[in-house]
Design a protein around this motif. Structure first.
Motif, PDB file in Angstrom:
ATOM      1  N   ASN A  23       0.809  -1.228   0.000  1.00 59.95           N
ATOM      2  CA  ASN A  23       0.000   0.000   0.000  1.00 59.95           C
ATOM      3  C   ASN A  23       0.839   1.274   0.000  1.00 59.95           C
ATOM      4  OD1 ASN A  23      -2.337  -1.439  -0.123  1.00 59.95           O
ATOM      5  ND2 ASN A  23      -2.821  -1.295   2.048  1.00 59.95           N
TER       6      ASN A  23
ATOM      7  N   LYS B 202      -1.968  10.294   5.656  1.00 56.89           N
ATOM      8  CA  LYS B 202      -3.042  11.140   5.127  1.00 56.89           C
ATOM      9  C   LYS B 202      -2.609  11.581   3.737  1.00 56.89           C
ATOM     10  CE  LYS B 202      -5.547  11.455   8.996  1.00 56.89           C
ATOM     11  NZ  LYS B 202      -6.961  11.051   9.106  1.00 56.89           N
ATOM     12  N   TYR B 203      -3.280  11.099   2.712  1.00 52.64           N
ATOM     13  CA  TYR B 203      -2.797  11.369   1.356  1.00 52.64           C
ATOM     14  C   TYR B 203      -3.904  11.955   0.487  1.00 52.64           C
ATOM     15  CZ  TYR B 203      -4.237   6.472   1.844  1.00 52.64           C
ATOM     16  OH  TYR B 203      -4.875   5.318   2.223  1.00 52.64           O
TER      17      TYR B 203
ATOM     18  N   LYS C  40      -5.557  12.672  -3.490  1.00 52.51           N
ATOM     19  CA  LYS C  40      -6.006  11.721  -4.509  1.00 52.51           C
ATOM     20  C   LYS C  40      -4.853  11.263  -5.390  1.00 52.51           C
ATOM     21  CE  LYS C  40      -9.728  10.867  -7.814  1.00 52.51           C
ATOM     22  NZ  LYS C  40     -10.920  11.422  -8.508  1.00 52.51           N
TER      23      LYS C  40
ATOM     24  N   SER D 129      -2.922   8.713  -3.469  1.00 53.72           N
ATOM     25  CA  SER D 129      -3.753   7.527  -3.327  1.00 53.72           C
ATOM     26  C   SER D 129      -3.664   6.645  -4.567  1.00 53.72           C
ATOM     27  CB  SER D 129      -5.204   7.932  -3.075  1.00 53.72           C
ATOM     28  OG  SER D 129      -6.070   6.818  -3.138  1.00 53.72           O
TER      29      SER D 129
ATOM     30  N   TYR E  49       0.048   5.147  -4.786  1.00 51.50           N
ATOM     31  CA  TYR E  49       0.299   4.083  -3.809  1.00 51.50           C
ATOM     32  C   TYR E  49      -0.384   2.775  -4.228  1.00 51.50           C
ATOM     33  CZ  TYR E  49       2.107   7.451  -0.326  1.00 51.50           C
ATOM     34  OH  TYR E  49       2.850   8.390   0.355  1.00 51.50           O
TER      35      TYR E  49
ATOM     36  N   PHE F 238      -7.747   3.344  -6.346  1.00 57.72           N
ATOM     37  CA  PHE F 238      -7.314   4.299  -5.325  1.00 57.72           C
ATOM     38  C   PHE F 238      -7.274   3.604  -3.971  1.00 57.72           C
ATOM     39  CE2 PHE F 238      -9.309   6.736  -8.684  1.00 57.72           C
ATOM     40  CZ  PHE F 238      -8.392   7.751  -8.904  1.00 57.72           C
ATOM     41  N   LEU F 239      -6.324   4.033  -3.157  1.00 55.79           N
ATOM     42  CA  LEU F 239      -6.171   3.496  -1.807  1.00 55.79           C
ATOM     43  C   LEU F 239      -6.904   4.378  -0.811  1.00 55.79           C
ATOM     44  CD1 LEU F 239      -4.781   1.510   0.177  1.00 55.79           C
ATOM     45  CD2 LEU F 239      -2.822   3.077   0.199  1.00 55.79           C
ATOM     46  N   GLN F 240      -7.715   3.758   0.045  1.00 53.56           N
ATOM     47  CA  GLN F 240      -8.420   4.487   1.088  1.00 53.56           C
ATOM     48  C   GLN F 240      -7.632   4.439   2.393  1.00 53.56           C
ATOM     49  OE1 GLN F 240     -13.066   3.933   0.049  1.00 53.56           O
ATOM     50  NE2 GLN F 240     -12.076   2.052   0.688  1.00 53.56           N
ATOM     51  N   GLU F 241      -7.959   5.328   3.304  1.00 49.87           N
ATOM     52  CA  GLU F 241      -7.222   5.413   4.568  1.00 49.87           C
ATOM     53  C   GLU F 241      -7.371   4.166   5.428  1.00 49.87           C
ATOM     54  OE1 GLU F 241      -7.929   8.967   6.728  1.00 49.87           O
ATOM     55  OE2 GLU F 241      -7.472  10.300   5.048  1.00 49.87           O
TER      56      GLU F 241
ATOM     57  N   TYR G  26      -9.511  -0.518  -1.085  1.00 47.94           N
ATOM     58  CA  TYR G  26      -9.383   0.143  -2.380  1.00 47.94           C
ATOM     59  C   TYR G  26     -10.755   0.478  -2.949  1.00 47.94           C
ATOM     60  CZ  TYR G  26      -4.797  -2.071  -2.052  1.00 47.94           C
ATOM     61  OH  TYR G  26      -3.567  -2.484  -1.625  1.00 47.94           O
TER      62      TYR G  26
END
Length: 315
Positions: free
Chosen positions: A74, A148-149, A151, A154, A157, A276-279, A283
Motif C-alpha cells: 500500500n 493522510k494522502y 487523490k 492515493s 500508492y 485508489f487506496l483508502q485510509e 481500495y
C-alpha cells in the motif's frame, strides 16, 4: 558550468504529494533549470542525493523498457528497475547500495490526451536490497510515506498493472518474494475483487438500461451474467482491467461457453480502471472505458496459452 553531480538538490523545499514538472522540481530544489527536456533522465546523481523520475504506466514502451516499477504494501515500499545500461558496478547504483539518499518523483501516465503530465513528489527512499544485473532490481522503503494522502498519492500508492504481474511469468526475484508475502497476497486479492466488482456493476447497469432483466451467474456458470428481455437471452462475460485492454485473461470454460450454439455471448470489457487506496487500507475503483464485443466467438488465432496442465502418465 557546474555539473549536476556537484549541485546540492535541496529536497526539503519540496512537498510530498505536490505535482511538479521536471523543471519546477529543479527550480524548487535550488538547482539550475533544464537546458533541454532530455537533460534529466530517469536517474540523476547530485552532490547530496540521487533523484529518480519514474513513469509507472509503460504500456506504450517496447518490451525491453517495460521495467517493473511498482509500489508494494500500500505504498510503503517501492520496487524499481534500473535502465538496462546500468549494472551493479555503475557509480550511482553503488551509491544507492551504500545508503545514498534517493529522492523519488512519480507519475502514472506520461501523457493524457496528448498533454504531458507532471510528477508527484513521493519523497525519500531507503535502500533495502537489490538483485539482478541489466537491469538491476532495487527494493526501497518509502521513508516519507503519508498516512493522510491526497487523490494523486492515493492513485500512485495503489497503482499496479496487476493484470500483467503474474507470479508464474518470471517476475524479478525480489518482486516475486514481496508479492508472495502475506501483505502482497492480501493486496492482490483486494485489488482484483474491487476491479471485478466494479466491472460487474457497470455491465449490469448497461444491460439493465437496455431493458434486460439481469441475473448474476458468475458463481455457478462459465459466464458472468444472463440477460433476459422478452424472448431474448444473452450471456455476458465481464472483464475488468487496469491496462489498456488489448488482452484479457479467459478460461477454457469461458471460451467453450462462448463458442457453443446455446446462446449468444457478449464480452464486456472495462479497461483502464483507476484504483485508489483508502485510509482504511481498502481500495476503490473509478473511471475506465468500455469495450463490448457483441456475439463473442473467440477464434483460436486470438488465443494465447499462458499456462498448461501436465498430466503424468499412469504406469
Amino acid at each position: 558550468m557546474m555539473q549536476r553531480k556537484d549541485e546540492v538538490f535541496d529536497y526539503k523545499n519540496l512537498v510530498v504529494g505536490n505535482a511538479y514538472s521536471k523543471n519546477e522540481a529543479l527550480v524548487t530544489a535550488n538547482v539550475r533549470p533544464l537546458n533541454n527536456n532530455k537533460e534529466i533522465t530517469g536517474i540523476t546523481s547530485f552532490n547530496n542525493c540521487i533523484v529518480l523520475f519514474v513513469t509507472l504506466d509503460k504500456s506504450g514502451k517496447e518490451s525491453s523498457h517495460k521495467y517493473n516499477d511498482i509500489f508494494l504494501d500500500n505504498g510503503k515500499k517501492f520496487h524499481w528497475e534500473s535502465q538496462n545500461k546500468n549494472t551493479i558496478e555503475t557509480p550511482h547504483m553503488r551509491k544507492i547500495f551504500t545508503g545514498e539518499t534517493v529522492i523519488l518523483f512519480v507519475r502514472t501516465h506520461e501523457k493524457i490526451k496528448s498533454s504531458s503530465q507532471p510528477f508527484i513528489y513521493i519523497g525519500r527512499l531507503s535502500y533495502i536490497e537489490h538483485s539482478g544485473n541489466k537491469p538491476v532490481q532495487v527494493l526501497y522503503d518509502v521513508l516519507d510515506y503519508q498516512k493522510k494522502y491526497n487523490k494523486a498519492l492515493s492513485a500512485i500508492y495503489a497503482w499496479e498493472k496487476i493484470d500483467t504481474l503474474d507470479i508464474d511469468n518470471k517476475l524479478p526475484e525480489i518482486l516475486k518474494k514481496e508479492k508472495l508475502s502475506y501483505q502482497g497476497r492480501v493486496a492482490d486479492v483486494k485489488k482484483k475483487k474491487v476491479i471485478e466488482l466494479y466491472a460487474m456493476n457497470k455491465a449490469i447497469e448497461h444491460y439493465e438500461q437496455q431493458g434486460f432483466e439481469v441475473l448474476d451467474t458468475s458463481s455457478n456458470s462459465p459466464y458472468d451474467l444472463e440477460c433476459h428481455k422478452n424472448d431474448t437471452i444473452r450471456r455476458v462475460e465481464v472483464k475488468g482491467t487496469t491496462t489498456e485492454g488489448s488482452a484479457v485473461y479467459v478460461t477454457s470454460n469461458e471460451v467453450a461457453s462462448a463458442c457453443s450454439d446455446e446462446c449468444e455471448t457478449d464480452l464486456y470489457i472495462v479497461n483502464n480502471i483507476d484504483i485508489f487506496l483508502q485510509e482504511d487500507g481498502n481500495y476503490y475503483a473509478d473511471g475506465g472505458s468500455v469495450n463490448i464485443i457483441k456475439n463473442w466467438k473467440p477464434e483460436e488465432k486470438f488465443l494465447e496459452a499462458t499456462v498448461y496442465r501436465y498430466h503424468l502418465s499412469k504406469k
